[in-house]
Design a protein around this motif. Structure first.
Motif, PDB file in Angstrom:
ATOM      1  N   MET A  66      -8.298   5.449   7.137  1.00  0.00           N
ATOM      2  CA  MET A  66      -7.415   5.258   5.986  1.00  0.00           C
ATOM      3  C   MET A  66      -8.210   5.458   4.706  1.00  0.00           C
ATOM      4  SD  MET A  66      -5.384   1.812   4.742  1.00  0.00           S
ATOM      5  CE  MET A  66      -4.146   1.910   6.040  1.00  0.00           C
ATOM      6  N   THR A  67      -7.694   6.290   3.838  1.00  0.00           N
ATOM      7  CA  THR A  67      -8.313   6.534   2.544  1.00  0.00           C
ATOM      8  C   THR A  67      -7.281   6.302   1.447  1.00  0.00           C
ATOM      9  OG1 THR A  67      -9.735   8.207   3.544  1.00  0.00           O
ATOM     10  CG2 THR A  67      -9.574   8.206   1.152  1.00  0.00           C
ATOM     11  N   LEU A  68      -7.711   5.640   0.368  1.00  0.00           N
ATOM     12  CA  LEU A  68      -6.813   5.329  -0.736  1.00  0.00           C
ATOM     13  C   LEU A  68      -7.395   5.864  -2.033  1.00  0.00           C
ATOM     14  CD1 LEU A  68      -6.110   1.554   0.083  1.00  0.00           C
ATOM     15  CD2 LEU A  68      -4.678   3.526   0.679  1.00  0.00           C
ATOM     16  N   ILE A  81       0.479   3.999  -2.570  1.00  0.00           N
ATOM     17  CA  ILE A  81      -0.765   4.770  -2.657  1.00  0.00           C
ATOM     18  C   ILE A  81      -1.176   5.332  -1.289  1.00  0.00           C
ATOM     19  CG2 ILE A  81      -1.671   3.731  -4.751  1.00  0.00           C
ATOM     20  CD1 ILE A  81      -3.345   1.851  -3.060  1.00  0.00           C
ATOM     21  N   VAL A  82      -0.206   5.400  -0.370  1.00  0.00           N
ATOM     22  CA  VAL A  82      -0.425   6.065   0.913  1.00  0.00           C
ATOM     23  C   VAL A  82       0.053   7.504   0.801  1.00  0.00           C
ATOM     24  CG1 VAL A  82       0.390   6.198   3.302  1.00  0.00           C
ATOM     25  CG2 VAL A  82      -0.355   3.997   2.365  1.00  0.00           C
ATOM     26  N   ASP A 136      -8.358   5.571  -5.793  1.00  0.00           N
ATOM     27  CA  ASP A 136      -8.796   4.352  -6.462  1.00  0.00           C
ATOM     28  C   ASP A 136      -7.787   3.912  -7.521  1.00  0.00           C
ATOM     29  OD1 ASP A 136     -10.178   2.183  -7.355  1.00  0.00           O
ATOM     30  OD2 ASP A 136     -11.672   3.339  -8.482  1.00  0.00           O
ATOM     31  N   LEU A 172       0.794  -1.226   0.000  1.00  0.00           N
ATOM     32  CA  LEU A 172       0.000   0.000   0.000  1.00  0.00           C
ATOM     33  C   LEU A 172       0.827   1.276   0.000  1.00  0.00           C
ATOM     34  CD1 LEU A 172      -2.816  -0.976   2.531  1.00  0.00           C
ATOM     35  CD2 LEU A 172      -2.939  -0.973   0.033  1.00  0.00           C
TER      36      LEU A 172
END
Length: 385
Positions: free
Chosen positions: A274-276, A254-255, A278, A251
């Motif tokens: 936590m938000t990623l 994309i962090v 897309d 991850l």
């Protein structure tokens, strides 16, 4: 093809593994809402030594063939950590799983599920729970609503007919997982804004961004909150240190600091969100491969992603605060701060929250309060063996 005898065999060779990984490309060739995963990621998922899930689990994969044509696949697996969990929380002694299920037709689907059940019985299992591919932390559940739009990063897709295949095999619904979507270009309702503003005046509360330069220590903080916050949830299986390290490596690209928040109460970390971005928006055109030029396109995108959708895969508040007004206030503050960053810095217009257990009253209430709506439903089934 129907007149040819159906054969179910275990995956034993390199060619079998390739056929297992490649099958969805043919089955979903005409489905505009299927997002081809990166094949290297799928190989890592199913390979002991590359996926730390196998530090506490074992699996057998099966292929269905008619002649030389591969027409289906399934995994049968059991998680030794899940076997130690309380039975009332969904897993527990005697519970094995099936997953990674794909089938060209109903006969194939029935034979694959029966084969997975036979393997589980051979391991002493008395109950099958699925589909789960492979861990509860990866892609649990079968998509039963929301086939008309693409899944976001780390969410599954399936054919509508799979539901009848699973239910015809004697499986009963045991738990639903929902995802919510919302327009994040709009401010939240006035009540939510007042709750956020009240929290900003509370000197006991601090909402901070994660510091990616201290990735390992920040990940440890989030893991401690997660294992506490989710400890009583249905289906919970503790995440091991090895899995944290593995997921962290996956991850980390994309962090982004302003998309993950940690909430502190009187200096103690008590919640996180936590938000990623897309990633599916970037990998969909690559058709499963980073070569010859996909890697360059992906690296360019990762420098500063511009996306339509942001997904919230994980959120947690320590148990001692759950069901309190403070828990809701911290959640609304983190959601609002990330909403601002997502729209201003990444051009996002849409948010997706999930998955959320159907009986998680707190999270469902938060989703309702910010005027989101259910856009996908995943079903987990059970059967006594």
């Amino acid at each position: 093809m129907a007149h040819q005898e159906l054969a179910i065999t275990p995956v034993t060779s390199k060619a079998d593994r390739k056929a297992f990984v490649d099958l969805p490309w043919r089955l979903y060739a005409d489905d505009p809402n299927w997002v081809p995963p990166l094949k290297d990621e799928v190989y890592s998922l199913i390979t002991p030594g590359k996926n730390p899930f196998f530090g506490h689990a074992e699996a057998q994969y099966f292929l269905a063939r008619r002649g030389s044509r591969v027409v289906g696949r399934v995994s049968a697996h059991l998680d030794h950590l899940a076997l130690t969990q309380p039975a009332e929380q969904g897993m527990g002694p005697g519970t094995g799983n099936f997953g990674l299920f794909e089938a060209e037709d109903a006969e194939t689907g029935a034979a694959l599920i029966a084969t997975a059940e036979e393997w589980l019985r051979g391991k002493g299992m008395t109950r099958a729970l699925g589909p789960i591919s492979l861990s509860i932390w990866e892609e649990p559940g079968l998509l039963v609503e929301g086939f008309d739009h693409r899944p976001t990063v780390m969410m599954g897709h399936a054919k509508p007919e799979y539901r009848a295949m699973v239910e015809s095999a004697g499986y009963q619904p045991v738990k639903q997982l929902k995802t919510y979507e919302l327009d994040i270009t709009q401010q939240f309702p006035p009540l939510i804004q007042r709750i956020v503003q009240s929290g900003e005046k509370n000197e006991r509360i601090r909402i901070r961004k994660v510091d990616k330069s201290r990735f390992d220590s920040e990940a440890a903080i989030i893991l401690n909150i997660l294992n506490d916050a989710w400890g009583n949830n249905w289906g919970f299986v503790p995440i091991t240190d090895e899995e944290v390290t593995h997921f962290g490596k996956q991850l980390k690209p994309i962090v982004f600091n302003d998309l993950i928040m940690i909430a502190e109460l009187e200096g103690e970390p008590v919640a996180f969100m936590m938000t990623l971005p897309d990633l599916n928006e970037a990998i969909e055109p690559l058709n499963g491969s980073l070569f010859p030029f996909g890697w360059a396109k992906l690296l360019w995108w990762l420098r500063k992603p511009k996306v339509r959708t942001m997904r919230v895969p994980l959120m947690g508040v320590v148990q001692r605060l759950q069901s309190s007004r403070m828990a809701s206030q911290l959640a609304f503050m983190m959601i609002e701060y990330i909403r601002r960053s997502a729209t201003a810095n990444y051009g996002a217009t849409r948010g997706e929250i999930g998955w959320v257990l159907d009986d998680n009253q707190g999270m469902n209430a938060i989703a309702d309060a910010i005027e989101s709506r259910v856009n996908k439903v995943y079903q987990i089934y059970e059967k006594t063996l």
